[in-house]
Write a protein that holds these residues in place. Structure first.
Motif, PDB file in Angstrom:
ATOM      1  N   UNK A  95       0.902  -1.552  -0.292  1.00 28.38           N
ATOM      2  CA  UNK A  95       0.092   0.099  -0.145  1.00 28.38           C
ATOM      3  C   UNK A  95       0.717   1.036   0.444  1.00 28.38           C
ATOM      4  N   UNK A  96       2.288   1.351   1.172  1.00 27.88           N
ATOM      5  CA  UNK A  96       3.135   2.353   0.851  1.00 27.88           C
ATOM      6  C   UNK A  96       3.441   2.246  -0.760  1.00 27.88           C
ATOM      7  N   UNK A  97       3.744   1.269  -1.280  1.00 29.97           N
ATOM      8  CA  UNK A  97       4.277   1.197  -2.225  1.00 29.97           C
ATOM      9  C   UNK A  97       3.354   1.788  -3.817  1.00 29.97           C
ATOM     10  N   UNK A  98       2.338   1.687  -3.640  1.00 30.34           N
ATOM     11  CA  UNK A  98       1.252   2.123  -4.063  1.00 30.34           C
ATOM     12  C   UNK A  98       0.981   3.302  -4.619  1.00 30.34           C
ATOM     13  N   UNK A  99       0.943   4.182  -3.097  1.00 27.21           N
ATOM     14  CA  UNK A  99       0.580   5.582  -2.595  1.00 27.21           C
ATOM     15  C   UNK A  99       2.193   6.041  -3.253  1.00 27.21           C
ATOM     16  N   UNK A 100       3.262   5.961  -2.925  1.00 26.51           N
ATOM     17  CA  UNK A 100       3.722   6.707  -3.043  1.00 26.51           C
ATOM     18  C   UNK A 100       4.134   6.506  -5.275  1.00 26.51           C
ATOM     19  N   UNK A 101       3.635   5.542  -5.405  1.00 24.46           N
ATOM     20  CA  UNK A 101       3.462   5.628  -7.255  1.00 24.46           C
ATOM     21  C   UNK A 101       2.530   6.770  -7.510  1.00 24.46           C
ATOM     22  N   UNK A 102       1.776   7.470  -6.536  1.00 18.08           N
ATOM     23  CA  UNK A 102       0.357   8.077  -6.931  1.00 18.08           C
ATOM     24  C   UNK A 102       0.788   8.972  -6.552  1.00 18.08           C
ATOM     25  N   UNK A 103       1.731   9.659  -5.973  1.00 18.54           N
ATOM     26  CA  UNK A 103       2.509  10.772  -5.036  1.00 18.54           C
ATOM     27  C   UNK A 103       3.190  11.466  -5.902  1.00 18.54           C
ATOM     28  N   UNK A 104       4.275  10.400  -6.821  1.00 21.13           N
ATOM     29  CA  UNK A 104       5.537  10.743  -7.556  1.00 21.13           C
ATOM     30  C   UNK A 104       5.626   9.497  -8.204  1.00 21.13           C
ATOM     31  N   UNK A 105       5.340   9.398  -9.760  1.00 19.31           N
ATOM     32  CA  UNK A 105       4.826   7.843 -10.681  1.00 19.31           C
ATOM     33  C   UNK A 105       6.719   7.939 -11.044  1.00 19.31           C
ATOM     34  N   UNK A 106       7.469   8.892 -10.999  1.00 15.83           N
ATOM     35  CA  UNK A 106       9.258   8.378 -11.577  1.00 15.83           C
ATOM     36  C   UNK A 106       9.870   7.451 -10.337  1.00 15.83           C
ATOM     37  N   UNK A 107       8.620   7.059  -8.995  1.00 17.34           N
ATOM     38  CA  UNK A 107      10.091   6.675  -8.365  1.00 17.34           C
ATOM     39  C   UNK A 107       9.421   5.040  -8.093  1.00 17.34           C
ATOM     40  N   UNK A 108      10.284   4.213  -8.020  1.00 14.88           N
ATOM     41  CA  UNK A 108      10.512   2.454  -8.357  1.00 14.88           C
ATOM     42  C   UNK A 108      10.544   2.062  -7.240  1.00 14.88           C
ATOM     43  N   UNK A 109       9.486   0.591  -6.900  1.00 15.64           N
ATOM     44  CA  UNK A 109       9.614   0.478  -5.694  1.00 15.64           C
ATOM     45  C   UNK A 109      10.370  -1.114  -5.490  1.00 15.64           C
ATOM     46  N   UNK A 110      11.749  -1.241  -5.368  1.00 21.58           N
ATOM     47  CA  UNK A 110      12.685  -2.586  -5.728  1.00 21.58           C
ATOM     48  C   UNK A 110      11.693  -3.891  -4.137  1.00 21.58           C
ATOM     49  N   UNK A 111      11.107  -4.903  -4.722  1.00 21.81           N
ATOM     50  CA  UNK A 111      10.640  -6.222  -3.303  1.00 21.81           C
ATOM     51  C   UNK A 111      11.298  -7.003  -3.338  1.00 21.81           C
ATOM     52  N   UNK A 112      12.502  -7.726  -2.490  1.00 19.96           N
ATOM     53  CA  UNK A 112      13.545  -7.957  -2.730  1.00 19.96           C
ATOM     54  C   UNK A 112      13.068  -9.048  -1.503  1.00 19.96           C
ATOM     55  N   UNK A 113      12.916 -10.793  -1.483  1.00 24.28           N
ATOM     56  CA  UNK A 113      12.274 -12.147  -0.643  1.00 24.28           C
ATOM     57  C   UNK A 113      11.191 -12.680  -1.436  1.00 24.28           C
ATOM     58  N   UNK A 114      11.157 -13.550  -1.043  1.00 25.77           N
ATOM     59  CA  UNK A 114      10.344 -15.627  -1.182  1.00 25.77           C
ATOM     60  C   UNK A 114       9.578 -15.198   0.074  1.00 25.77           C
ATOM     61  N   UNK A 115       9.061 -16.204   0.154  1.00 24.72           N
ATOM     62  CA  UNK A 115       8.793 -17.292   1.565  1.00 24.72           C
ATOM     63  C   UNK A 115       7.178 -17.708   0.614  1.00 24.72           C
ATOM     64  N   UNK A 116       5.978 -17.335   2.597  1.00 22.55           N
ATOM     65  CA  UNK A 116       4.541 -18.554   1.753  1.00 22.55           C
ATOM     66  C   UNK A 116       3.525 -18.163   2.006  1.00 22.55           C
TER      67      UNK A 116
END
Length: 358
Positions: free
Chosen positions: A207-228
């Protein structure tokens, strides 16, 4: 050379696995060697450990059969004559795994890596038993010690040390790594390094990533990880139209990703410490942590704690992150501060080795 049997590794490279890996690389292997007992079908980094002379013993998980699991643990300890078993644990329920070592009269070292759990009923029912069985108690923070063992005095704090040299930031490294990753030098990248499970609060992060994209579409969100929760995370991204997000899975170049990024978030529900927060600060990265994480995680003034209890807190996180990454504040790694705070892996490995050998 003394062989120590280590319990706690899983098939997913998370904070506990990173800690053990970091320590192992800096042990004096003329004196000590790690072997592993694992109740997962596979163990992360198994090729690396096998190449370095470690043994890996696989046993059935308790969920499959408690008796089979404990009997297998008994045989591993007995047949290989291990004198010291080093248990890295997340809640007091792990005491069940210690029963064979206790009955065989072995030295049990219990190391707490968590300051809360989803399994509270089991944890508090078994905490007294854990304190009775484990004569040597370690924890990554005071909060992790109090949670795991209660407010006792004989718990030794072992910091989650890292190789500070690997996280040294320079603008030259920043440019070089971005060029190799294909990241535009003029773009901003927010990093989230976390196992995909409930403890790490992935939907709040998305949800933070989505809001960041709304505030500034040029900002990229990098998600590192895996799991259940991998499938739930992927579905949530698709159903909620989370844009400008890059899913990198499990990576072993997190130090470089931190050098090349512009901020890190960790809105976990709870942590023993949150080793990625220490790594990010070593890379001079601005860090935003949930206020449920122990205060020990803050080493530098560029680290800030934020609330997570309400959905509207997402807006606060997003605005703070966007303002920070667009401020272009100068970055400078400071090994001295991190080392003084106890996070130099060389000192940590020496401390742990002394405990395990004595």
């Amino acid at each position: 050379m003394k062989h120590i049997l280590v319990y706690g590794m899983t098939d997913n490279f998370g904070g506990m696995e990173a800690y053990i890996y970091n320590v192992y690389q800096h042990l004096d292997r003329t004196q000590i060697q790690f072997d592993f007992v694992c109740d997962f079908p596979q163990m992360t980094l198994s090729d690396y450990y096998l190449e370095n002379g470690c043994k890996i013993h696989f046993i059935p998980p308790k969920s499959q059969s408690l008796l089979k699991s404990l009997w297998s643990m008994w045989k591993v300890i007995k047949e290989n004559n291990y004198d010291v078993i080093y248990f890295n644990i997340m809640n007091a329920g792990y005491v069940l795994n210690m029963i064979p070592a206790f009955l065989l009269g072995k030295k049990i070292v219990a190391h707490s890596h968590n300051a809360d759990t989803d399994k509270k009923f089991l944890h508090y029912r078994l905490r007294g038993f854990l304190n009775f069985i484990a004569k040597m108690k370690l924890a990554c923070t005071k909060a992790a010690a109090d949670f795991m063992f209660g407010k006792i005095e004989n718990c030794i704090l072992i910091k989650n040390g890292i190789d500070l040299d690997k996280y040294q930031y320079s603008f030259g490294m920043y440019k070089s790594i971005r060029n190799r990753l294909g990241w535009n030098l003029d773009s901003k990248f927010v990093l989230y390094v976390a196992r995909m499970d409930n403890q790490k609060n992935p939907f709040f992060a998305l949800n933070i990533a989505k809001k960041i994209n709304q505030l500034d579409p040029s900002v990229h969100f990098i998600y590192v990880g895996d799991g259940p929760m991998r499938n739930e995370v992927f579905n949530y991204i698709a159903e909620n139209n989370v844009n400008n997000i890059h899913l990198l899975g499990i990576r072993h170049d997190v130090n470089e990703l931190m050098i090349a990024s512009d901020a890190l978030i960790l809105p976990s529900l709870f942590e023993g410490l949150g080793i990625v927060a220490i790594e990010a600060q070593a890379a001079a990265l601005p860090v935003f942590l949930s206020d449920t994480i122990p205060l020990d995680a803050k080493i530098l003034d560029t680290t800030e704690f934020l609330p997570i209890e309400k959905s509207e807190n997402v807006d606060l996180w997003a605005s703070k992150v966007v303002n920070t990454v667009n401020n272009n504040m100068p970055r400078k790694s400071d090994k001295v501060i991190l080392a003084k705070a106890g996070y130099d892996i060389k000192a940590v490995a020496k401390q742990l080795q002394s405990i395990l050998l004595n």
